[in-house]
Design a protein around this motif. Structure first.
Motif, mmCIF file in Angstrom:
data_model
loop_
_atom_site.group_PDB
_atom_site.id
_atom_site.type_symbol
_atom_site.label_atom_id
_atom_site.label_comp_id
_atom_site.label_asym_id
_atom_site.label_seq_id
_atom_site.Cartn_x
_atom_site.Cartn_y
_atom_site.Cartn_z
ATOM 1 N N PHE A 195 0.794 -1.224 0.000
ATOM 2 C CA PHE A 195 0.000 0.000 0.000
ATOM 3 C C PHE A 195 0.828 1.277 0.000
ATOM 4 C CE2 PHE A 195 -2.580 -3.206 2.404
ATOM 5 C CZ PHE A 195 -3.393 -3.539 1.327
ATOM 6 N N GLY A 232 -10.575 -6.977 5.185
ATOM 7 C CA GLY A 232 -10.004 -5.635 5.102
ATOM 8 C C GLY A 232 -8.862 -5.550 4.103
ATOM 9 N N GLU A 235 -4.397 6.435 -7.671
ATOM 10 C CA GLU A 235 -5.048 7.304 -6.685
ATOM 11 C C GLU A 235 -5.976 8.314 -7.358
ATOM 12 O OE1 GLU A 235 -1.855 8.960 -4.375
ATOM 13 O OE2 GLU A 235 -1.749 7.186 -3.091
ATOM 14 N N ARG A 283 -15.697 6.045 -2.355
ATOM 15 C CA ARG A 283 -15.199 4.888 -1.607
ATOM 16 C C ARG A 283 -13.847 4.425 -2.125
ATOM 17 N NH1 ARG A 283 -20.438 2.569 -2.185
ATOM 18 N NH2 ARG A 283 -19.571 0.940 -3.525
ATOM 19 N N ARG A 284 -13.525 4.800 -3.359
ATOM 20 C CA ARG A 284 -12.344 4.224 -3.989
ATOM 21 C C ARG A 284 -11.207 5.208 -4.232
ATOM 22 N NH1 ARG A 284 -16.806 1.210 -5.616
ATOM 23 N NH2 ARG A 284 -16.377 -1.018 -5.432
ATOM 24 N N ASN A 296 -9.648 -2.383 -3.881
ATOM 25 C CA ASN A 296 -10.519 -1.206 -3.925
ATOM 26 C C ASN A 296 -11.999 -1.599 -3.896
ATOM 27 O OD1 ASN A 296 -10.330 1.532 -3.771
ATOM 28 N ND2 ASN A 296 -9.431 1.799 -5.790
ATOM 29 N N ARG A 335 -6.741 2.320 -7.634
ATOM 30 C CA ARG A 335 -5.986 2.329 -6.373
ATOM 31 C C ARG A 335 -4.545 2.760 -6.593
ATOM 32 N NH1 ARG A 335 -2.397 -0.101 -3.501
ATOM 33 N NH2 ARG A 335 -1.902 -1.599 -5.114
ATOM 34 N N LYS A 375 -10.369 5.361 13.970
ATOM 35 C CA LYS A 375 -9.331 4.743 13.142
ATOM 36 C C LYS A 375 -7.982 4.683 13.856
ATOM 37 C CE LYS A 375 -7.313 5.001 8.505
ATOM 38 N NZ LYS A 375 -7.308 5.748 7.218
ATOM 39 N N ALA A 432 -1.615 0.910 7.671
ATOM 40 C CA ALA A 432 -2.712 0.091 7.139
ATOM 41 C C ALA A 432 -2.820 -1.187 7.964
ATOM 42 C CB ALA A 432 -2.462 -0.253 5.671
ATOM 43 N N MET A 470 -10.364 -5.553 0.601
ATOM 44 C CA MET A 470 -11.011 -4.257 0.376
ATOM 45 C C MET A 470 -9.989 -3.222 -0.061
ATOM 46 S SD MET A 470 -13.544 -4.014 3.690
ATOM 47 C CE MET A 470 -13.817 -2.250 3.453
ATOM 48 N N LYS A 471 -8.893 -3.154 0.667
ATOM 49 C CA LYS A 471 -7.891 -2.118 0.385
ATOM 50 C C LYS A 471 -7.104 -2.436 -0.878
ATOM 51 C CE LYS A 471 -4.444 0.707 2.782
ATOM 52 N NZ LYS A 471 -5.220 1.943 2.570
ATOM 53 N N HIS A 472 -6.751 -3.689 -1.076
ATOM 54 C CA HIS A 472 -5.906 -4.036 -2.218
ATOM 55 C C HIS A 472 -6.672 -3.977 -3.530
ATOM 56 C CE1 HIS A 472 -3.204 -6.325 -4.841
ATOM 57 N NE2 HIS A 472 -2.251 -5.976 -3.978
#
Length: 595
Positions: free
Chosen positions: A41, A71, A253, A293-294, A78, A250, A510, A65, A74-76
């Motif tokens: 990330f 999770g 960005e 969200r992305r 997107n 992702r 967070k 992260a 989700m992050k990897h």
């Protein structure tokens, strides 16, 4: 999407090993009981990415992260939480209820019908009947490799092509109608909706075909025709380009939003895989939320004509309230991304995107192109542009756009702010005053003791019996919130043994949850063999620090008081000294000592 049952989510977490999942994307190496690797990330040269198989969590000490198997995906990739959970459930063969309680068999039938239609369209493009369509695509610079890459097909110019294919696949005409592929005949039966058109499959983020776009050949109207809304296909939410665009968005960005299928394909061919297109509609608030969200940044790439400029303004009305930062690409008049790629090449298109300007600035310049000299023209300019500025979510950014607008038209800033306040429905636009940063910096020794407390609670929930002392001793901050919540969770779960901290993800801020992930991912130190001893020793460290602080305060006050008040303070200082000696004797008799 409907709510996924908690039992299903837990089954996904229990059955999927986090090290196996992350190992598909990251080269992991064993480090004690954990695994380490380079964080996917953020850019780094020294591994700071930790995977803890015992707790089934990951944490990066560089970018902070962290999370569990869902999770990570989700992050990897997107994805939203439901999207990631459903993707993993599909991989594991776990049945997940579909949205709004619909019968899963019906939804699966619609997905199957779309797949049957796609197979027919692909065969038709390669057949003799698809010669005209192939010539059309080649004339637009798209060859066989592109047809394969983007799943482009051809709907045969007949009334029963899809209807027959569905029947042969054991699917009814009613299913084809629900999928949007067929329309009912007045006298019974069904006929194909798309006929004699180049087709583009529209996928959701899970890779399922949910609908189709069709481009007419020749002068047939309408030029573009999409399959209608169905239980799978919602045009106000659908974006052409998924799921292929998830990882590029992702990585870059940003998302590049354009108007049509060929435009999105042009972006992908130019190496800009983060491109997405709406499906026969203008941008909607649902699109804005999905983009938010992305990514935080959106680049608008619309046609370089008056209609394209209007589309930019309409898109800003949707995207700005979501807190997105929006830029716009200025193409020459009469050009769209597809024609620009054909005329100037991939490098030129990529350069245009890289040079995209602030979209509000583009709209401002266009609105003032004819000047704003008279009071009426100035008022008209503010009336047109003020509502856009009012939609900027961040107050600091909004204040800067107010200033720019005031300077551009030559009026007082207060007048512009008042007009924008009115366009915001009477909600005052605050004057932005930035306070000095007040970030609490942890003393390294304090941070060590806080992490020891957290690790002790994570290893053995029984130590939570000493939690009453936490409230009085721990410093205010995310770490205190995290440890207090961890102690409460230990009491809730009861029993003995290690704690599962995943329920805290939704309860904590967070920063607090990131602290817990960081503590959990670290290897325990050599002297942390016994959780109860570690917990008590860390608390003693904070008690000693509190006593020293009280003693310093008493000494300071003694220096400032007269002799009468000093006697009372001396007695208090004597009590503090006796407390300190008692604590030292207890430690000497075998009590826990903190490092």
């Amino acid at each position: 999407m409907g709510r996924i049952p908690e039992a299903t989510i837990q089954e996904i977490r229990d059955r999927l090993d986090i090290a196996d999942l992350i190992g598909r994307y990251v080269e992991l190496k064993k480090a004690g009981r954990n695994w380490k690797g380079l964080c996917p990330f953020h850019q780094e040269k020294t591994p700071s990415f930790n995977v803890n198989p015992d707790r089934q969590i990951f944490h990066c000490f560089g970018c902070q992260a962290g999370g569990d198997v869902i999770g990570f995906l989700m992050k990897h990739e997107n994805l939203s939480f439901p999207e990631a959970a459903r993707a993993l459930a599909h991989e594991l063969g776990i049945s997940v209820p579909e949205a709004d309680g619909r019968d899963q068999g019906v939804v699966e039938a619609l997905v199957r019908a779309n797949q049957v239609a796609q197979e027919l369209y692909r065969r038709s493009l390669a057949s003799d009947a698809g010669a005209h369509a192939r010539a059309y695509l080649e004339g637009r610079g798209l060859g066989p490799e592109d047809w394969e890459r983007f799943g482009i097909g051809f709907a045969p110019d007949r009334w029963d092509g899809v209807a027959t294919a569905l029947r042969q696949a054991g699917l009814s005409g009613e299913t084809g109608e629900k999928a949007g592929l067929l329309a009912p005949r007045e006298r019974g039966g069904h006929y194909d909706r798309l006929r004699g058109r180049v087709t583009f499959p529209i996928h959701d983020v899970r890779g399922r075909i949910v609908g189709f776009g069709g481009r007419a050949l020749g002068d047939a109207t309408p030029k573009y025709l999409n399959t209608p809304e169905t239980p799978l296909f919602h045009k106000r939410q659908a974006l052409y380009g998924f799921p292929a665009a998830l990882e590029p968005v992702r990585r870059a960005e940003r998302a590049i939003v354009c108007e049509g299928y060929f435009d999105r394909i042009a972006l992908a061919r130019a190496g800009l895989g983060e491109g997405l297109a709406t499906c026969g509609t203008a941008l909607t608030p649902d699109h804005g939320r999905q983009l938010r969200r992305r990514t935080r940044q959106v680049v608008l790439l619309f046609d370089g004509d008056a209609a394209g400029r209007t589309a930019v303004e309409r898109a800003l009305e949707v995207l700005l309230p979501e807190g997105l930062r929006v830029r716009a690409v200025a193409l020459p008049a009469g050009e769209d991304p597809d024609s620009f790629l054909l005329a100037h090449g991939a490098t030129a298109l990529a350069e245009r995107v890289a040079e995209a300007e602030d979209a509000i600035a583009v709209v401002l310049r266009a609105a003032l192109a004819d000047g704003a000299a008279s009071p009426g023209e100035k008022a008209d300019a503010v009336a047109r542009l003020g509502p856009l500025v009012a939609r900027v979510a961040d107050p600091v950014e909004r204040a800067e756009y107010e200033r720019r607008l005031a300077v551009a038209i030559g009026v007082e800033l207060a007048a512009v702010r008042e007009a924008i306040r009115r366009s915001r429905g009477g909600v005052a636009t605050p004057t932005v005053e930035l306070p000095e940063a007040s970030v609490r910096r942890l003393d390294p020794r304090e941070g060590l003791q806080l992490r020891r407390l957290a690790r002790a609670l994570l290893r053995d929930r029984a130590v939570a019996g000493q939690r009453e002392r936490l409230e009085a001793l721990l410093p205010t901050g995310p770490e205190r919130q995290a440890i207090a919540a961890l102690a409460e969770l230990a009491v809730e779960q009861g029993g003995e043994g290690a704690l599962d901290l995943r329920p805290l993800e939704d309860r904590l801020e967070k920063a607090s949850f990131a602290f817990l992930l960081s503590a959990a991912a670290e290897e325990a130190e050599a002297d942390e063999v016994d959780a109860a001893h570690t917990f008590a020793a860390a608390l003693q460290w904070f008690e000693r620090r509190e006593r020293r602080a009280r003693q310093r305060e008493t000494t300071r006050r003694l220096q400032d008081l007269d002799a009468t008040d000093a006697r009372a303070l001396l007695a208090d200082k004597q009590r503090q000294l006796e407390e300190r000696r008692a604590a030292q004797r207890a430690a000497a008799d075998g009590g826990p000592m903190a490092g």
